[in-house]
Design a protein around this motif. Sequence first.
Motif, PDB file in Angstrom:
ATOM      1  N   LEU A 133      52.943  39.245  36.628  1.00  0.00           N
ATOM      2  CA  LEU A 133      52.886  37.949  37.310  1.00  0.00           C
ATOM      3  C   LEU A 133      53.689  37.910  38.608  1.00  0.00           C
ATOM      4  N   LEU A 193      43.958  37.604  37.964  1.00  0.00           N
ATOM      5  CA  LEU A 193      44.617  36.404  37.447  1.00  0.00           C
ATOM      6  C   LEU A 193      43.958  35.155  38.014  1.00  0.00           C
ATOM      7  N   PHE A 225      49.130  31.116  32.575  1.00  0.00           N
ATOM      8  CA  PHE A 225      50.021  32.269  32.620  1.00  0.00           C
ATOM      9  C   PHE A 225      51.451  31.750  32.694  1.00  0.00           C
ATOM     10  N   ALA A 283      50.783  31.179  37.889  1.00  0.00           N
ATOM     11  CA  ALA A 283      51.716  31.187  36.750  1.00  0.00           C
ATOM     12  C   ALA A 283      52.740  30.066  36.856  1.00  0.00           C
TER      13      ALA A 283
END
Length: 150
Positions: free
Chosen positions: A78, A89, A103, A127
């Motif tokens: 991440l 992602l 995430f 994230a």
Amino acid sequence: MKMFVRLLAVATALAFAFPALAADNVKTHRIAIQVDQNDPAVMNLVLNNVSNLVEYYNGAGEQVQIEVVAYGPGLNMLRDDKSPVKDRLKRLKEGSFPSSVAFSACGNTKKGMEKAEGHPVPIVAEATVVPAGVVRLTELQEQGWSYIRP
């Protein structure tokens, strides 16, 4: 004519009511996935699993909520500056509807990396930083989420 208007009104009401009832009855699966390794093969395996879960449940008319929790060396998944899967992602998060993919980045690991490296560690926009990855996984399991560790 009055009977036709009444039937039309009832038919219209039913047309709007049934989709709402169907949406309320959609089964939702909740799955937490752990990433704790700085290994692109593991990261891609996790993202393949996420993609397969979303495709399967969306195709079955059901929904799935997936949360990938990265901590320890897995936080590199991440990191905006180092992630070998950064493009995937974004595609997974944006392309999961009506299901959802989240995430979570471990805040403890992020702080440790920042201390060791001497500079801020950037996290991808997809994230969210959580206080601790293991705590987040524990909370999700206590809420009934299924737990997967690749």
